[in-house]
Structure formats: C-alpha cells, structure tokens
Enzyme design. Structure first.
Site, PDB file in Angstrom:
ATOM      1  N   CYS A  85       0.811  -1.214   0.000  1.00 24.56           N
ATOM      2  CA  CYS A  85       0.000   0.000   0.000  1.00 24.56           C
ATOM      3  C   CYS A  85       0.844   1.264   0.000  1.00 24.56           C
ATOM      4  CB  CYS A  85      -0.896   0.059   1.243  1.00 24.56           C
ATOM      5  SG  CYS A  85      -2.200  -1.168   1.250  1.00 24.56           S
ATOM      6  N   GLY A  91       0.127  -1.328   5.821  1.00 24.29           N
ATOM      7  CA  GLY A  91       0.655  -2.244   6.808  1.00 24.29           C
ATOM      8  C   GLY A  91      -0.164  -3.506   6.888  1.00 24.29           C
ATOM      9  N   TYR A 132      14.515  -2.142  -1.193  1.00 25.14           N
ATOM     10  CA  TYR A 132      13.721  -2.321  -2.415  1.00 25.14           C
ATOM     11  C   TYR A 132      12.437  -1.509  -2.490  1.00 25.14           C
ATOM     12  CZ  TYR A 132      10.614  -4.641  -5.768  1.00 25.14           C
ATOM     13  OH  TYR A 132       9.743  -4.889  -6.793  1.00 25.14           O
TER      14      TYR A 132
END
Length: 492
Positions: A22, A124, A264
């Site tokens: 998200c 999360g 990343y």
C-alpha cells in the site's frame, strides 16, 4: 478456522518480488485537495498497482471514488475530481496482502459512525486482525470487506470512550502488527504510525496545507516541502481549522522500521529517516563488493531495482558498470498471470539481453533479492543464451528465509528458495557460476550502523533473521490449528 471468519487471501499476481502492499497520501487545507491526492498517488504507484481510491470532505459530506487498476485512467479525468470536492482528502494505492482482490476492499474504507463519517487509509498489516474480527462478529458487528483495515472501524465504533480521538486510540491499543494510517473525520485529519514505526509515514507543508504520505517523493510531486517523518507511536492531529498537535499515547518502545524499505520498496529518490534511499542502496552495493569480490568484465544491474546497488558495486570494485539487460517499461506487474509456465515467459517480456555487450564477457549481475528464484534462474539463462562467458550473481540483501506479516506480500516460507536451500544449493538452482549475498551486519553497516545488535536491532529484519518484533497472534493460532488438524488426521 471459525466459520464466521472469511478466508483472507493474497493477490494471485506474482513476478517473484516481495511486494509492499500500500501507499497512502492525505491533504488537509487545500482548495484542490483531491487533485493533489491523485498526483501524490501517482508518485506512490509502485507501492500498490491493483487498485486506488480517494475520499474527500467538503465540510458537509464525504465523497469517495474507488477503482480497480492504476491511478492513471481512473483519477486523471475532470469529472472524477469534480466529484471529490472539499479542502481535505486522503487516498490509497493497493496491492493486497490481506483481503481478496475486489472493489469492496479498495481503500479508503468509509463508514458512518455515531460521531459522523470516518474514512481510513492503511499501509501495513494487522497481525491479530482475524482474532479481533472473530470477536467483533460474535458481538454483532457486520463486516463489509475482508480487509484487515476494517477491524479498526469496528473497534472505534464499539469503543466505550467518549471522544472520537479516545475511541481511536482505544482501537489502536487493541491491534498488533504494522500500520501507518491516515484518518478523516468531520473534526479533521489524523496521521499515525505504529509504536515500532515498521511502516513509513512522512509529513510535508505546501503553503497552509498539511500533507501526509508514505514517501517523500510524493511530496516532491506536488511541490510540498518535507517537514519530518511521523515518529513511531505518534499521532498528528490536524483540525478542520488548520490547528495541529501531536500526541504519543503509547509507552516508549524501541523502534524497528522495515529495513526492506531501504533495499527495495521505496523509490530511490525518496528520503527515509533523513537518509537518501539512493545513497543507501549505493552503499549497500559497495559493501557487497567488499564482502563478495569477483573477477569480471562488467557489473550489470537487474533493472530497475538493482541499479543503485550495481553502481555502488562497480565504483567499489573498479569493474565497469554497463546496462546488459534492457527492461520494457510497458509491461505492468499485473500483466503476468498465475502459473509458472506463463510467468517464466513473462521474464522475456520484461527483460531482454544486450547481446552485443554480453557476448564472451564475464558478468556480475546485481539484484536486490531472491525470493522463489524463478526470475533469477531465467535471467541467468538469458545471459548464457546471449553468450556470457561467466555469470556471477550478487544480491544486495541477505537471504530471504522468512515470511513477512507486516504488510508485505511474501510467499509461504516453504516457497522461499533460501528457506529450502543453502547458498550452494541456490547457486546450483539458478545455474550461476557463483552466488553471494550481503551479510546482515554488512547491510546494517551500509545503513550507518556498526552491525546488527542482537539485543536491540535498529530495524525490522524478520524476513532475513526470523526475529519478529511483535506478536503474530493470527499466525500462531493458524499454526496450532493446523497441528490439531494433522493430529486428527493421524488419529482417524
């Protein structure tokens, strides 16, 4: 599993990368709030490419538009933005880790509570969501989605505290895991981070407007100034009159932000905790070269995520950096459908060898991680088919041996290559001439720490170490339930 609890699923699309699920963006006090949110979500598109949504507040009513697919094509039309009036808005881009892929799970989620409208955008994963959900359903709550985020709304709605803020804090104290949240109510906007700060959230200013975003790059896109990160465990409240205050309702906890944001997830042009992501990734590549040197003709990144680390590796090693793999930017993540056969073909749609450069050369491939290993196998094979004399692979993170339960779409642990094989076995699997990973201490060193402290590590690195910083209630219950099922099968 309790029949009242729906199965929580993961997204079927997979191109062998770990996925942040998200990105969130919120604006308070701007005339064109929803348009600004749409721009911010464009900058966060890499964090979630399945769906997007925006909710606005015009001082009287809430307005929401949610859609499957990218921000572009859904929120770049005038009629959509005109349908989202008001000077306050928040938005969300989604890649599911919990909850099926459907419009009902697209955020922001919205509900009418006794205190008025309540919209929430969440980055999360709530690691006790299934247990809390089961308890709420038994008490009479009716859920409209399979998203873990919806438990927050129901906890707020059923709290016995008097004020909305106290109800919200009460809800947060009942959930576990990782969350960065942007909440909109008639009273204003709230931005908060979990006590460990696992997921990122930053604050910016543009004139009199206050902006919250998952990454600083989203502030850059709208021309806002970066103010600071929201601290772990902090709630920042911006009232409808523009007044701002900060509260810290949780006890002091040693922060553990996600280390993979540096490796990343975040865009390289973002800043995390006052550190340039691009500079950190170059430092990781340099440390990788110190720990794992090899004689070669070229350092070649696996695009695009391997580029900064490859630059650092090349600079430290003195081996020339070259673009030996060309990536097509017109293939989206969701283009590749499930199934190994089609997924493997999809690698060639995304990446193609620069044959004239590679022919007869010894090359070092730099990538950010190895998950299942299927993509690495195909890229090594591609290099050999292009005529490479030797193919060495260097990975800018330690071996990924454990699943993430904090908002990252990770395969089951049994499908992680590093869980099944040692490094020698992984090297054989991908058919490389050599394979090496940066050490966990080396990764910490690149991040400015002397090394990983076993007693108080500075980051959440559970995907590498298995050291989970919070309870994993749902996961633990699932393991126990599975053990009972296996025992029952043996007895029968």
């Amino acid at each position: 599993m309790d029949p009242l609890t729906p199965m929580i699923t993961t997204n079927p699309f997979d191109d062998d990368k770990l996925r942040e699920e998200c990105g969130i963006f919120g604006v308070s006090g701007a005339e064109t709030a929803s348009a600004m949110v749409a721009l911010g979500l464009h900058a966060l598109q890499h964090r979630g490419q399945e769906a997007a949504g925006i909710t606005s507040w015009d001082g009287h009513d809430f307005h929401t538009h949610r859609a499957m697919g990218h921000v572009a094509g859904n929120f770049d039309r005038d009629e959509v933005i005109r349908g989202l009036p008001g000077d306050t808005a928040c938005g969300h881009v989604r890649y599911s880790t919990t909850g099926e892929t459907s419009l009902r799970n697209v955020q922001p989620l919205y509900a009418e509570l006794n205190s008025g409208g309540f919209a929430v955008a969440h980055n999360g994963n709530i690691s006790n969501a299934m247990k809390v959900r089961r308890e709420l359903i038994r008490r009479g709550s009716i859920f409209q989605s399979t998203s873990d985020t919806e438990v927050i709304i129901h906890l707020v709605a059923t709290s016995n505290y008097r004020t909305l803020l106290d109800k919200f804090i009460d809800a947060l104290k009942q959930i576990e895991g990782a969350y960065s949240l942007i909440v909109m109510t008639p009273e204003g906007m709230i931005a908060c981070r979990d006590p460990l700060g696992i997921r990122p959230l930053v604050m910016g200013k543009l004139g009199d407007s206050t902006i919250f975003a998952s990454e600083t790059v989203a502030l850059d896109v709208v021309g806002a100034d970066y103010v600071r990160s929201i601290d772990p465990g902090e709630l920042v409240i911006v009232t409808k009159d523009g007044e701002m205050r900060s509260i810290r309702p949780f006890g002091e906890v040693h922060p553990r932000p996600c280390i993979f944001e540096h490796v990343y997830f975040s865009r390289p042009d973002s800043i995390i905790d006052n550190s340039s992501v691009y500079s950190v990734r170059k430092a990781i590549g340099a440390q990788l070269a110190i720990e794992n040197p090899v004689e070669a003709d070229y350092v070649i990144p696996v695009p695009d995520s391997g580029v900064p680390a490859a630059i650092g590796y090349a600079q430290e090693s003195g081996i020339p950096f070259e673009l030996g793999i060309i990536r097509s930017h017109y293939i989206g993540r969701t283009f590749i459908q499930p199934g190994d056969k089609v997924r493997h073909l999809g690698v060639k749609l995304k990446h193609n060898a620069n044959r004239a450069l590679i022919q007869g050369k010894r090359i070092v491939l730099i990538d950010d991680s190895i998950v299942r290993g299927t993509t690495s196998l195909k890229i090594v094979q591609m290099m050999r088919e292009a005529g490479a004399a030797e193919v060495h692979m260097r990975i800018a993170s330690p071996p990924t041996k454990h699943s993430c339960f904090y908002g990252v779409d990770t395969p089951e642990r049994t499908k992680l290559l590093a869980h099944k094989l040692d490094i020698g076995g992984m090297q054989d699997f991908i058919h490389a001439d050599s394979l090496a990973f940066i050490s966990i201490d080396g990764l910490y060193k690149a991040l400015g720490e002397a090394k990983r402290a076993d007693i108080r590590p500075q980051y959440c690195d559970a995907c590498f170490t298995g050291d989970y910083p919070t309870k994993l209630t749902d996961q633990d219950e699932a393991v126990v339930e599975n053990q009972f099922e296996l025992l029952a099968e043996r007895v029968s």
